[in-house]
Design an enzyme around this catalytic site. Structure first.
Site, PDB file in Angstrom:
ATOM      1  N   HIS A 179      22.810  22.337  -0.483  1.00 51.26           N
ATOM      2  CA  HIS A 179      21.834  21.243  -0.533  1.00 51.26           C
ATOM      3  C   HIS A 179      20.720  21.421  -1.558  1.00 51.26           C
ATOM      4  CE1 HIS A 179      19.909  17.681   0.707  1.00 51.26           C
ATOM      5  NE2 HIS A 179      20.181  17.732   1.980  1.00 51.26           N
ATOM      6  N   TYR A 229      12.852  11.408  11.729  1.00 45.33           N
ATOM      7  CA  TYR A 229      12.963  11.574  10.274  1.00 45.33           C
ATOM      8  C   TYR A 229      14.114  10.715   9.777  1.00 45.33           C
ATOM      9  CZ  TYR A 229      13.594  14.259   5.857  1.00 45.33           C
ATOM     10  OH  TYR A 229      13.709  14.663   4.548  1.00 45.33           O
ATOM     11  N   THR A 246      13.672  13.030  -2.385  1.00 34.14           N
ATOM     12  CA  THR A 246      13.629  12.289  -1.125  1.00 34.14           C
ATOM     13  C   THR A 246      12.205  12.152  -0.611  1.00 34.14           C
ATOM     14  OG1 THR A 246      13.938  14.308   0.189  1.00 34.14           O
ATOM     15  CG2 THR A 246      15.926  13.081  -0.438  1.00 34.14           C
TER      16      THR A 246
END
EC number: 2.3.1.21
Length: 773
Positions: free
Chosen positions: A473, A589, A602
């Site tokens: 990630h 979230y 993000t």
């Protein structure tokens, strides 16, 4: 071994008659072709650098401007207002240049300067235009005259045929919100989650921060925003991802599944051959920057493309204090794992990419190889699945030299990692629920030692030829991998295809070098670390309660009849499902993107709002009328969409507070407010997987070619992680994760509540799955 001999360009022996030199013409040919390939890539990069560097103009426009300037000089018109004459006078003080030569050189120099000035003006104008985000807050389906004019101007300054990175220098920088605005939005977000006394205490902390410490930290953050390309992204990458010392398997890595109901071939090697070739075709378009930049609002507003740079040839390197990301410009091989062995497979032959049938041939040779793993080799990748510090120490001690270093370099510098899995996964009609759950879990963590979790992508091909991806990630976010994955699935099925007997199309090639085994010398002490890491990783993997299921009762088509955002609809369904499941609300979230800005990644949308809570409570109250519920639903949806737009346009809450916290740590000052904010757990973490290339799939013609999307592990020990993908008009796929060790959570139970919540909300509109309304 034959491949070892092919690798030697020349051999010589000393004889009584002198030196006997023997050349391998095939090896020399491959060396020559390899060199040509390398220089070709360098030339393409150089050419693309020029094209991108002068965007939104084009290199040919330089000639037009220069010719125009020189032509005007011949007509005795001075477009330079005297500047050409000044250049002329300073060119040659010795008098050796003729008057005509000086005029031409002066015209070229002025024309070039004018051309550069035009480029900079166009680029700056485009950046100013792209800094306007009012269009995003307009009522859906309605566009004002001023917005239409603005769009036309953006198109004028956007040039023609942009390449992947053409817009990078024209994208605006992420703005730094005012501290008071961020604090105010934060307090609004936690109001429905706190008791009155707790909220008053937090309000006092927040107001004190906004007046005293906040402005000081903000000054440093503003300073960073002036010189850094993006004031968030580098700290986000370092402190959220690379400095984490826990396992990245489950906790950070995520997965992507393929089409649910279709498997185009049942030959494992053939599926691997086609899909690996498709991945390499995609990599080539990225390398050549031929991939079109993603644009919103009718292909007008560009998104940042920076995250594509590290999609391939990338690996996360463990460190004792922090990891690093290693990216090489080019890689000509992949590493394949099968039955405990690691194989290096070359991707080029005769100066070209291996064809699908040739890649199938390579994969089949690996599958047919009967050799056994070397000591410690089979479970080596467990080091990448567990805590980072033992892996970093082990890497430094046992993999810093000799054959271990060479083999590890081959893995870390590979284009990507491939696992030929020995298990069968995918949808089974006789047991749909358990089969999809097993498929998802296998992609998330496998057996903890058969995925190289540090690689940017690990491509998995199962025995029954189902495929999937496990992605690291830190280097980029899921939409980048999703874009690749859409291309791979469409190219595999609709472009490359298979023969009638299930093999890749084309012929075998006996001349390509065979896959070579990577060689390891792993001592007993290292094997003990591997076993310890495997034990730790297995404990983590076995604790994951993962439920993945298709929801095909209705989809986006019916939701749009409600005149609301499909994402807002699903987010409110998640809030209702969570309340049904837990009997309370929690900090939620939802991942949004900030790629409207340069190097944006993000931002968080805090989906649990006062408005959503009011709606959920109304749905749970049997005395509330349908009209009241409908009204509260609309209000909650509008609030959610407004928060999403704020997040996309740089006015979110959490990234700003995170950066202020980082500044406070650098300054060694303590902030009770920031410390408490950043320690709050996200017990419901959600993310939508966007479908970005709808033109690749015709779901009316091929309704079974639906992708399952992907998912991730739970963020909180006592919470849920929920991912979803909206496919076509009639299909949504959900992925729900939690931990078995938590007595409060149950992914299957939450899934049932989510299905019911979706049905409860659609009923408010008097619509059913078969409604013609």
């Amino acid at each position: 071994m034959a491949e070892a001999h092919q690798a030697v360009a020349f051999q010589f022996t000393v004889t009584p008659d002198g030196i006997d030199l023997r050349l391998s013409h095939e090896a020399l040919k491959q060396i020559c072709l390899s060199g040509l390939h390398s220089w070709k890539k360098k030339f393409i990069r150089f050419k693309n650098g020029i094209i991108t560097g002068v965007f939104p103009a084009s290199p040919s426009s330089w000639l037009i401007v220069v010719v125009g300037v020189i032509s005007s000089m011949h007509t005795k018109v001075d477009p330079s207002l005297g500047m050409i004459a000044k250049i002329n006078r300073t060119l040659d003080t010795t008098g050796r240049m003729s008057s005509q030569t000086k005029n031409i050189v002066s015209g070229v120099l002025f024309g070039t300067g004018l051309w550069v000035a035009i480029i900079m003006t166009m680029r700056y104008s485009l950046k100013v235009l792209l800094s306007y985000h009012g269009w995003m807050f307009a009522e859906h389906g309605k566009m004002s005259r001023s917005t239409r004019i603005w769009m036309a101007m953006v198109k004028v300054f956007s040039g023609r045929k942009p390449m992947l990175y053409s817009f990078q220098t024209s994208l605006p920088r992420l703005p730094v919100p005012a501290v008071k605005d961020t604090v105010s939005r934060y307090l609004e977000s936690v109001r429905p989650l706190m008791k009155e006394g707790d909220f008053q205490r937090m309000t006092a902390l927040a107001q004190d921060f906004a007046v005293n410490l906040g402005p000081k930290l903000q000054w440093y953050l503003k300073l960073k925003s002036w010189w850094a390309t993006n004031y968030v992204s580098d700290w986000w990458e370092e402190y959220i991802y690379l400095r984490g010392r826990g396992p990245i398997m489950v906790n950070s890595n995520y997965y992507a599944m393929e089409m649910l109901y279709i498997t185009p071939t049942h030959i494992q090697a053939a599926r691997a051959g086609n899909t690996i070739h498709a991945i390499l075709l995609y990599r080539r378009t990225v390398d050549r920057e031929e991939l079109k930049p993603i644009r919103l609002l009718g292909s007008t507003i560009p998104l940042c493309s920076a995250q594509w740079e590290r999609l391939f040839n990338t690996s996360r390197i463990p460190g004792e204090e922090t990891d690093t990301i290693q990216h090489v410009k080019d890689s000509r091989h992949i590493v394949v794992y099968h039955r405990g062995r690691y194989f290096k497979v070359w991707l080029y032959h005769d100066g070209r990419l291996l064809r699908p049938r040739e890649l199938e041939q390579q994969m089949q040779q690996i599958l047919d190889d009967t050799s056994e793993p070397q000591p410690g080799e089979a479970k080596l990748a467990a080091l990448t699945a567990a805590d980072r510090v033992p892996w970093a120490k082990c890497r430094q001690t046992y993999f810093a030299r000799g054959k271990n270093k060479q083999s590890l370099d081959a893995v870390e510098k590979a284009a990507f990692f491939v696992t030929l899995d020995e298990s069968e996964q995918g949808y089974r009609e006789e047991d749909p629920e358990a089969s999809i759950d097993s498929y998802a879990k296998s992609l998330l963590h496998g057996r903890c030692f058969d995925r190289w979790f540090d690689k940017s992508i690990t491509f998995v091909v199962f025995k029954n030829s189902k495929i999937g991806i496990n992605a690291e990630h830190s280097w980029a976010d899921a939409p980048i991998v999703g874009h690749l994955w859409e291309y791979v699935m469409a190219t595999d099925v609709f472009q490359l295809g298979y023969s009638e007997d299930g093999h890749c199309k084309g012929d075998k090639n006996p001349n390509i070098p065979k896959p070579t085994r990577l060689q390891w010398d792993i001592p007993g002490e290292c094997q003990e670390v591997i076993e310890t890491s495997l034990s730790s990783a297995s404990f983590l993997a076995n604790d994951v309660d993962l439920h993945s299921f298709p929801f095909d009762t209705f989809g986006k088509g019916l939701i749009k009849k409600c005149r609301t955002s499909p994402d807002a609809f699903i987010q409110l369904a998640l809030q209702l499902a969570h309340y049904k499941d837990m009997g309370k609300f929690c900090l939620t979230y939802e991942a949004s993107m900030t790629r409207l800005f340069r190097e944006g990644r993000t931002e968080t949308v805090r989906s649990c709002t006062t408005e959503s809570c009011n709606f959920v409570l109304a749905m749970m109250d049997p005395t509330t009328t349908a009209e009241q519920r409908f009204k509260l639903f609309k209000i909650a949806c509008e609030k959610h969409q407004h928060l999403y737009r704020l997040a996309m346009t740089g006015a979110g809450i959490d990234r700003h507070l995170f950066c202020l916290y980082v500044v406070s740590k650098y300054l060694a000052v303590d902030s009770p407010f920031l410390k408490e904010v950043l320690s709050e757990p996200w017990r419901l973490s959600t993310s939508q997987t966007p479908q970005q290339q709808v033109e690749l799939f015709d779901f009316e013609k091929y309704p079974d070619y639906v992708s399952c999307g992907g998912g991730f592990g739970p963020v909180a020990d006592d919470g849920y992680g929920v991912s979803y993908i909206i496919v076509g008009e009639n299909f949504i796929h959900f992925h729900i994760s939690s931990k078995f060790s938590s007595p409060e959570t149950d992914s299957h139970r939450f899934g049932k509540h989510l299905r019911q919540a979706m049905m409860d909300i659609i009923t408010l509109f008097g619509l059913t799955a078969n409604s013609k309304k």
